[in-house]
Scaffold this active site. Structure first.
Site, PDB file in Angstrom:
ATOM      1  CG  ASP A 102      -2.197   0.535   1.115  1.00  0.00           C
ATOM      2  OD1 ASP A 102      -2.298   1.604   0.495  1.00  0.00           O
ATOM      3  OD2 ASP A 102      -3.157  -0.081   1.604  1.00  0.00           O
ATOM      4  CG  ASP A 204      -4.279   5.886   0.621  1.00  0.00           C
ATOM      5  OD1 ASP A 204      -5.116   5.016   0.898  1.00  0.00           O
ATOM      6  OD2 ASP A 204      -4.256   7.017   1.156  1.00  0.00           O
ATOM      7  CD  GLU A 266      -8.585   4.619  -1.910  1.00  0.00           C
ATOM      8  OE1 GLU A 266      -9.603   4.464  -1.214  1.00  0.00           O
ATOM      9  OE2 GLU A 266      -7.600   5.267  -1.512  1.00  0.00           O
ATOM     10  CG  HIS A 327      -8.887  -0.914   4.552  1.00  0.00           C
ATOM     11  ND1 HIS A 327      -8.500  -1.097   3.237  1.00  0.00           N
ATOM     12  CD2 HIS A 327      -8.502   0.338   4.876  1.00  0.00           C
ATOM     13  CE1 HIS A 327      -7.912   0.004   2.810  1.00  0.00           C
ATOM     14  NE2 HIS A 327      -7.893   0.890   3.782  1.00  0.00           N
ATOM     15  CG  ASP A 328     -11.272   2.594   3.449  1.00  0.00           C
ATOM     16  OD1 ASP A 328     -10.749   2.623   4.579  1.00  0.00           O
ATOM     17  OD2 ASP A 328     -10.642   2.878   2.406  1.00  0.00           O
TER      18      ASP A 328
HETATM   19  C1  NOJ Z   1      -7.853   5.446   1.788  1.00  0.00           C
HETATM   20  C2  NOJ Z   1      -7.603   4.299   2.716  1.00  0.00           C
HETATM   21  O1  NOJ Z   1      -8.155   3.137   2.170  1.00  0.00           O
HETATM   22  C3  NOJ Z   1      -8.195   4.672   4.055  1.00  0.00           C
HETATM   23  O2  NOJ Z   1      -8.218   3.595   4.939  1.00  0.00           O
HETATM   24  C4  NOJ Z   1      -7.440   5.845   4.614  1.00  0.00           C
HETATM   25  O3  NOJ Z   1      -8.043   6.293   5.802  1.00  0.00           O
HETATM   26  C5  NOJ Z   1      -7.410   7.004   3.613  1.00  0.00           C
HETATM   27  N1  NOJ Z   1      -7.152   6.575   2.270  1.00  0.00           N
HETATM   28  C6  NOJ Z   1      -6.344   7.995   3.984  1.00  0.00           C
HETATM   29  O4  NOJ Z   1      -5.083   7.466   3.693  1.00  0.00           O
END
Ligand code: NOJ
Length: 535
Positions: A102, A204, A266, A327-328
């Protein structure tokens, strides 16, 4: 028959996301670690995972659980050492698996030496590595930009009298990519890991890397439903700016300097913009994450039309990909309900394109309620009144067995997030031994996919039926055709697939209780059932 063996691994493989903090705690400190992942390699292998994506394990104050990086080229001692890392990488490679890191390029931790220097004085050569602005005439923030985690995206640095930009916590200052030294420094860090042998990166918040050079206010969002305060504005000056593509190209050039690596972005943008992240000459991301399935209503025709829209929008030569959870997001089983989890898994693993699987969904892990006082996720903790998801709920420890800490950590340890109470009945050991379990089904499905060129690489075509709840499609490869029939609803159907032939063979049912020849004149599909057939 042609095989897909000459296709790159990131097209044929399955990606598996490990939330590093929650997979396996080997040293008993309550946090998952690299030696823990090494110990669970058997699980990854039997899953048929190819690309293992690890969430950040760099030195970090863990304000955003690793997405606040204090050193891009080191490992947080909590997660292990470089020796542990090299051992894990070698073991993955020995088994034909790949490792994806990541890469948090948009912001650092406020503890990163770059930011420490930058905030030291207005005249420091690194001042311009971050985004600093003078206060508005009233002393407030320079404009109306908002943080995803609540409140303004600006924090005043008392000592130097300027505000710095952060679209996440105030401990995550954003880098200034209009300064060429910043891009170079970040690319150097990518080289560091590529030289060490990693197989690629998930970048990210790629779509956020560039901001409006004039720092204009963002307009109100007329469609705001009043729930998530961040969505009150339309983010036209902080997201998806055309200049981001230059950065994506630079990152891709670095990745391409090594053999067989992958760049994943992402990219939370609408499909029509999403496809631009492949690059005009396919010189940006190999795979800009396609999050479409996460927000669609779970209805057969809505999913079918999205798949068709995405397929139609893809540039020539671009390879699709699909994401069902991460994970979000709320857990798959909680979002769709247990009845549809198998159908969703079958969809993900039979659509054309690289699938990304989130750890624990293979045993149906659910959102775990966390008492308000114990919330750790800054997104939820910072805005308790807002209707935003507490991401802790989808990040709880992997449930390996029915022992006190579910096998995630030694029984005497205190896991960083609570282990779900249902681990006594929902765990890997139990489902491995239980014929017909969700895990048994998922393992059969991944094996079926990884042994089929049609499913990995074949052409996609929708097959229309009269039933609204049914989404059916074929995947075709020379000498091999598969028909996938998914029932999104609770009713049985008898379907006429005569246009495809008289008979077919069921290879897999979501219920794991039937295989073999069936008539295509009146194919019986049970409630919430999915089928993969050989034509
Ligand atoms: C996306 C990530 O998936 C998330 O978990 C994170 O809080 C934010 N970007 C900030 O890096």
């Amino acid at each position: 028959m042609t095989t897909g063996s000459e296709a790159p691994w990131w097209k044929t493989g399955i990606f598996y996301e490990i939330y590093t903090l929650s997979y396996q705690d080997q040293d008993g400190d309550g946090f998952g670690d690299l030696p823990g992942i090494l110990r669970r390699l058997d699980h990854l292998r039997r899953f048929n995972a190819t690309g293992i994506w690890l969430t950040p394990f760099y030195p970090s104050p863990l304000r955003d659980f690793g997405y606040d990086v204090a050193d891009y080229t080191a490992i947080h001692p909590r997660f292990g050492t470089f020796e542990d890392f090299d051992r894990l990488l070698a073991a993955l490679h020995a088994q034909g698996m790949k490792l994806i890191l990541d890469f948090v390029a948009n912001h650092t931790s406020d503890q990163h030496p770059w930011f420490q220097e930058s905030r030291g004085s207005r005249h420091h050569p690194k001042r311009d590595w971050y985004i600093w602005r003078d206060p508005a005439p009233d002393g407030g923030p320079p404009n109306n930009w908002l943080s995803f985690f609540g409140g303004p995206a600006w924090t005043l640095d008392e000592k130097t009298g300027q505000y710095y930009l952060h679209q996440f916590t105030r401990w995550q200052p954003e880098l200034n990519y209009r300064n060429p030294e910043v891009l170079q420094a970040i690319l150097d860090c990518m080289h560091f890991w590529l030289r060490r042998g990693v197989d690629g990166f998930r970048v990210d918040v790629l779509w956020l890397l560039m901001k409006d050079p004039e720092f204009r206010d963002e307009p109100e969002n007329p469609d705001w439903d009043g729930r998530n305060p961040h969505e009150r504005l339309r983010h036209i000056h902080t997201g998806n700016l055309p200049e981001v593509h230059r950065l994506a190209r630079a990152m891709r050039a670095v990745v391409d300097a090594y053999e067989n690596r992958v760049l994943i972005g992402e990219t939370h943008v609408p499909v029509e913009d999403l496809v631009s992240y492949y690059g005009r000459n396919l010189d940006e991301c190999h795979l800009p994450f396609n999050f479409g399935l996460l927000s669609l209503p779970w209805q057969a025709q809505a999913v079918r039309s999205f798949v068709e829209r995405y397929e139609a929008a893809l540039p020539i030569g671009a390879w699709p990909n699909w994401v069902l959870g991460n994970h979000d997001q709320p857990r798959l089983a909680s979002r769709l309900g247990t009845a549809q989890v198998r159908v969703a898994a079958m969809l993900l693993l039979t659509l054309r394109g690289t699938p990304t699987w989130y750890y624990g969904d293979e045993i149906g892990m659910e959102n775990v309620p966390i008492p308000r006082a114990a919330v750790r996720d800054p997104q939820a903790a910072n805005q308790p009144e807002a209707e935003v998801f507490n991401r802790d709920e989808a990040r709880t420890p992997m449930q390996w067995d029915d022992s006190p800490n579910a096998g995630f950590a030694p029984p005497e340890a205190t896991p960083w997030l609570p282990v779900a109470a249902d681990h006594r009945i929902r765990n890997v050991s139990r489902q491995i031994a239980e014929p017909g379990s969700l895990l048994q089904f998922v393992l059969k499905l991944t094996a079926l996919r990884q042994h089929s060129s049609a499913l990995m690489l074949g052409e996609y075509a929708s097959v229309l039926t009269e039933a609204d709840d049914i989404f059916a499609y074929t995947r075709k490869w020379p000498g091999e055709t598969r028909l996938v029939v998914l029932n999104f609803g609770p009713r049985a159907h008898a379907l006429d697939f005569r246009s495809l032939g008289d008979e077919a063979n069921i290879l897999l049912s979501t219920r794991l209780d039937r295989e073999g020849p069936v008539s295509l004149r009146e194919l019986a599909v049970r409630p919430n059932e999915g089928l993969v057939l050989h034509l």
